[in-house]
Design an enzyme around this catalytic site. Sequence first.
Site, PDB file in Angstrom:
ATOM      1  N   SER A 253      -7.736   1.362   3.161  1.00 20.57           N
ATOM      2  CA  SER A 253      -8.498   1.007   1.797  1.00 20.57           C
ATOM      3  C   SER A 253      -9.607  -0.203   2.418  1.00 20.57           C
ATOM      4  CB  SER A 253      -7.552  -0.092   1.162  1.00 20.57           C
ATOM      5  OG  SER A 253      -7.409  -0.971  -0.144  1.00 20.57           O
ATOM      6  N   SER A 254      -9.698  -0.622   1.251  1.00 22.05           N
ATOM      7  CA  SER A 254     -11.699  -1.042   1.019  1.00 22.05           C
ATOM      8  C   SER A 254     -11.347  -2.606  -0.550  1.00 22.05           C
ATOM      9  CB  SER A 254     -12.566  -1.028   0.347  1.00 22.05           C
ATOM     10  OG  SER A 254     -13.237   0.632   0.813  1.00 22.05           O
TER      11      SER A 254
ATOM     12  N   THR B 283      -9.235   0.345  -9.913  1.00 22.77           N
ATOM     13  CA  THR B 283      -8.270  -0.429  -9.180  1.00 22.77           C
ATOM     14  C   THR B 283      -8.773  -1.147  -9.926  1.00 22.77           C
ATOM     15  OG1 THR B 283      -9.248   0.939  -7.346  1.00 22.77           O
ATOM     16  CG2 THR B 283      -8.375  -1.590  -7.353  1.00 22.77           C
TER      17      THR B 283
ATOM     18  N   ASN C 123      -6.117   4.621  -6.854  1.00 23.06           N
ATOM     19  CA  ASN C 123      -7.552   5.252  -7.228  1.00 23.06           C
ATOM     20  C   ASN C 123      -8.213   4.868  -8.028  1.00 23.06           C
ATOM     21  OD1 ASN C 123      -8.758   5.871  -4.613  1.00 23.06           O
ATOM     22  ND2 ASN C 123      -8.461   7.874  -4.802  1.00 23.06           N
TER      23      ASN C 123
ATOM     24  N   ASP D  45      -8.109   8.567   0.115  1.00 27.54           N
ATOM     25  CA  ASP D  45      -8.442   7.214   0.907  1.00 27.54           C
ATOM     26  C   ASP D  45      -7.676   8.251   2.628  1.00 27.54           C
ATOM     27  OD1 ASP D  45     -10.067   5.791  -0.706  1.00 27.54           O
ATOM     28  OD2 ASP D  45      -8.100   4.307  -1.163  1.00 27.54           O
TER      29      ASP D  45
ATOM     30  N   ARG E  38       0.875  -1.503   0.057  1.00 24.50           N
ATOM     31  CA  ARG E  38      -0.255  -0.177  -0.165  1.00 24.50           C
ATOM     32  C   ARG E  38       0.888   1.232  -0.398  1.00 24.50           C
ATOM     33  NH1 ARG E  38      -5.047   2.031  -1.413  1.00 24.50           N
ATOM     34  NH2 ARG E  38      -6.501   2.761   0.631  1.00 24.50           N
TER      35      ARG E  38
ATOM     36  N   GLY F 191     -13.237  -1.530  -7.440  1.00 21.83           N
ATOM     37  CA  GLY F 191     -14.687  -1.069  -7.237  1.00 21.83           C
ATOM     38  C   GLY F 191     -14.891  -0.171  -5.943  1.00 21.83           C
ATOM     39  N   GLY F 192     -13.599   0.599  -5.873  1.00 16.94           N
ATOM     40  CA  GLY F 192     -14.159   1.397  -4.649  1.00 16.94           C
ATOM     41  C   GLY F 192     -14.074   1.098  -2.954  1.00 16.94           C
TER      42      GLY F 192
HETATM   43  N1  GLY Z   1      -8.104   2.616  -3.539  1.00 22.05           N
HETATM   44  C1  GLY Z   1      -9.254   2.375  -3.434  1.00 22.05           C
HETATM   45  C2  GLY Z   1      -9.378   1.326  -2.211  1.00 22.05           C
HETATM   46  O1  GLY Z   1      -8.174   0.833  -1.489  1.00 22.05           O
HETATM   47  O2  GLY Z   1      -9.978   1.516  -1.298  1.00 22.05           O
END
Ligand code: GLY
Length: 574
Positions: free
Chosen positions: A448-449, A377, A397, A419, A103, A468-469
Amino acid sequence: MQTNLRLLMLLLITLITPMTYAKDAKPVEPTESKQNAAIATAHPLATQAAIQILKQGGNAFDAAITASAVLAVVEPYSSGLGGGGFWLLHRAKDNHTTMLDGREIAPLAASADMYLDKQGEVIPAASMNGAKAAGIPGVPAALVYLAKEYGQLPLQKSLATAIQLAKTGFPVDDFYQKMTKIRLSSLQQSPAASQLFLRDQKVPKIGTLIKQANLAKVLEAIAKQGKAGFYQGEVADKLVKQVQAAGGIWTKEDLAQYQIKLRQPVQFQYKDLKITTVDLPSSGGLVLNEIFNILQHYDLETMDQAQRVHIIVEAMRRAYRDRAEFMGDTDFVSVPSQRLRSKAYADHLIKTIQLDKATPSRDLPLTSHSDSQGKDTTHFSILDQQGNRVSATLSINYPFGSGFVAEGTGILLNNEMDDFSSKPNTPNVYGLVGTKANAIEPKKRMLSSMSPTFVENEQRFALIGSPGGSRIITMVLLGILEFEKGKTADEIVNAPRFHHQYLPDTIQLEPNLLSEKVQQQLTNMGHQLDQKTTPWGNMQLVIYNKQTATASAASDGRVIGQSQVLDSSLTKRR
Ligand code: GLY
């Protein structure tokens, strides 16, 4: 994708890969193993390149390096060397599973209020566009680590196709055009980005070749020098100089000190499924664990559709509330992970869920009102013939990240700083809110997701994930529920989706998901429905059936990805 474009891609693959890939290709070296390899990625060129690496004797980890690097070239809107990601790894020979955390981190000069004006209000788009929106990238360090510790091939080999594609170019398709339109004005602000990704400051025509000579040179530097090829020397000097000239805050020290982290994956049980997924700084594992702990209490199978959606949504609402309130980088903040994951906490939460009535999110305080696009992503899943597994989600992102390319490097920078929570309870681009736990601090990883996941029962295992955010986690959740029902890879990736993230307090629905009657039932319970006109997600899934010893794979039919199963007779045995 248009037929002539597919043909062009096929031609490219044929030209750039030294080995044949067609179905009727001669066996490289017959194997006695029954284990099949399978790959699903978001782009046909990445899938084909990764398949070639397996055929050349690479393992799933080498193929993951290849897929990551090719996607960095041909999906510049989704991921890249200027971004970060999580690779969930399983090595078969010693049953070792780990989470490789590449990350991005906040620069050393970053501060909690760096995107606020003098009045303490968030400066619109400051964490989205341009060099100041970028965290320090982790992808190059992660690929070097993966090659050194897990791969069988040198980086020169696993990066070769990406280097070649960066030089010769890849053709623009309609998805590229769509993503470019979303970020056109941002790309137009960066001369190097517009030169690479636009034509005359406009969206390029279908079939236009996107060549990235400077990116090829950076990939070559990484192949030769490893981590130093990116984080030190000429490339690092150029990155820092260009970022600072454009108002960014990176220093050479930022790049030199970047480190990947290895983390213990989150593991839990749902019915007969063993679920292995990522831990913080991705919220995916904790949110999934919390949701599944709640769902354990209900017999979803016997419920009608409205009831089922209601219960799942109420579980999503509560877990995303806790995401906003508690989650952040555990190297910096203390997160009550054990409590959030505990059965006792789920017992408490289910007492707050009414079977026939939505709980308004305002009754679980925090405020927000933004929509999420979730088009950024990328994800890929790889199983090799030895049983090694990789499920990886990578990102810069938002589409095309910050839209900023550092001149002379070809590196498109992420806008992952968005984020973080720029201000408590103020939504980011995905409508997600946060608190101090996810406030900006130097060297901290933004929440993050991304949720690359393994799921397994007695009969089968799956490698699953999606971009997908904020919707990533709920897509993986719904995918696992379909897997549990025994659905095929194709059925799982193409199943219709719904999403709730606590705030905004709406159930987002894919087109044609629910009948009028079911929608009315949900409305009667007090839910607000947000009927979307376009679908979302880009799931890449591999399933292995332990009983038949066969692999299957599927790419989300909503987008352009490609999956392929490599018949064991075509694979080289090691
Ligand atoms: N940038 C999207 C995530 O890491 O959740």
